[in-house]
Motif scaffolding. Structure first.
Motif, mmCIF file in Angstrom:
data_model
loop_
_atom_site.group_PDB
_atom_site.id
_atom_site.type_symbol
_atom_site.label_atom_id
_atom_site.label_comp_id
_atom_site.label_asym_id
_atom_site.label_seq_id
_atom_site.Cartn_x
_atom_site.Cartn_y
_atom_site.Cartn_z
ATOM 1 N N HIS A 1 0.877 -1.550 0.023
ATOM 2 C CA HIS A 1 0.141 0.096 0.274
ATOM 3 C C HIS A 1 1.059 1.524 0.335
ATOM 4 C CE1 HIS A 1 -4.000 -2.569 1.031
ATOM 5 N NE2 HIS A 1 -2.593 -2.988 1.546
ATOM 6 N N GLY A 2 0.834 1.625 -0.787
ATOM 7 C CA GLY A 2 1.842 3.189 -1.323
ATOM 8 C C GLY A 2 3.037 3.237 -1.397
ATOM 9 N N THR A 3 3.542 1.861 -1.186
ATOM 10 C CA THR A 3 4.932 2.089 -1.864
ATOM 11 C C THR A 3 4.994 1.266 -3.246
ATOM 12 O OG1 THR A 3 5.481 0.157 -1.055
ATOM 13 C CG2 THR A 3 5.778 1.707 0.340
ATOM 14 N N VAL A 4 4.047 0.650 -4.151
ATOM 15 C CA VAL A 4 4.692 -0.485 -5.631
ATOM 16 C C VAL A 4 2.925 -0.033 -5.808
ATOM 17 C CG1 VAL A 4 5.843 -1.540 -4.212
ATOM 18 C CG2 VAL A 4 3.852 -2.660 -4.359
ATOM 19 N N TYR A 5 2.827 -0.343 -6.941
ATOM 20 C CA TYR A 5 2.285 -1.152 -7.620
ATOM 21 C C TYR A 5 0.762 -1.740 -7.213
ATOM 22 C CZ TYR A 5 -0.649 -0.760 -12.079
ATOM 23 O OH TYR A 5 -1.958 -1.116 -12.785
ATOM 24 N N GLU A 6 -0.307 -1.667 -7.166
ATOM 25 C CA GLU A 6 -1.019 -2.640 -5.773
ATOM 26 C C GLU A 6 -1.876 -2.819 -7.226
ATOM 27 O OE1 GLU A 6 -3.168 -1.161 -3.230
ATOM 28 O OE2 GLU A 6 -1.981 0.331 -2.273
ATOM 29 N N PRO A 7 -2.166 -4.066 -6.792
ATOM 30 C CA PRO A 7 -3.267 -5.085 -8.473
ATOM 31 C C PRO A 7 -4.821 -4.142 -8.630
ATOM 32 C CG PRO A 7 -2.336 -6.113 -6.921
ATOM 33 C CD PRO A 7 -1.938 -4.966 -6.235
#
Length: 227
Positions: A13-19
């Motif tokens: 959450h908020g750090t990588v590209y979430e699905p």
């Protein structure tokens, strides 16, 4: 597949590209296709790790998740541990993936959003910004596909129509691979595309007033028919 706080694949959450839509389309495509026995799988541009985790849950013998983002690598590693799945992770780019191949299955949800900026090497936008035509990663991937694949291997790639799906197909076929589109879905622009819609219109990359995109999952595979 719904992305909720209770979903173990809703990661970083908020750090990588979430699905997102494209992530789920690609995961659904590999489930529908299935994996060959004792499959060696590459999840290139792993992001949240959803493709790697899907492949591992389907019984792949080896799963390698590669991403230029250390946050994505750490997120994928943590998720695999939490779910009890065997996934190897490495920080790096296409060259790292090539050095550890070949693979029976390659899954890729790459950056493909056109951008006026040079593709970044860090930060959240590394997951989507892909140069002025959206093909900064797609073109090298299409050229490298045969080197990534085993003799009977296949690749599943998801991208937007606004990054030129026909060009990807033509490049794969030029490299001797047989191609087809196995899934299509039209969606409304998300925040990133909406924020740069005026720039996209001004540069002729979308028609004036366009606020939708068709996503496509492309299958590229070795032509084993001898044709």
């Amino acid at each position: 597949m719904d992305t909720t706080a209770s979903d173990p694949l809703s990661l970083g959450h908020g750090t990588v590209y979430e699905p997102q839509h494209d992530s789920h389309m690609l995961a659904e495509a590999v489930v529908a296709r299935g994996l060959p026995k004792a499959a060696r799988v590459l999840d290139l541009c792993t992001g949240s790790g959803i493709q790697a985790l899907t492949a591992a849950s389907l019984g792949a013998e080896r799963v390698l998740a590669v991403d230029i983002s250390i946050a994505a690598v750490e997120s994928t590693r943590a998720a695999a541990y939490r779910l009890g799945l065997d996934v190897e992770t490495r920080q790096g780019d296409l060259h790292v993936a090539l050095n550890h191949g070949p693979y029976d299955v390659v899954l890729c949800n790459p950056p493909y959003v056109p951008s006026e900026h040079v593709p970044p090497t860090e930060g959240p936008s590394v997951a989507w910004d892909a140069g002025v035509d959206g093909r900064a990663f797609l073109d090298p991937l299409c050229r490298a596909a045969p080197s990534l694949l085993s003799e009977s291997g296949f690749l599943l790639l998801v991208q937007s129509e606004h990054a030129d799906v026909p060009k990807s197909i033509a490049m794969f076929e030029r490299e001797g691979l047989r191609t087809s589109i196995v899934a299509r879905r039209t969606i409304e622009f998300g925040p990133v595309m909406l924020a740069r819609a005026a720039w996209l219109e001004a540069n002729g990359l979308i028609e004036k007033g366009c606020r939708t995109e068709e996503l496509a999952v492309i299958l590229a595979e070795r032509n084993t028919s001898g044709a």
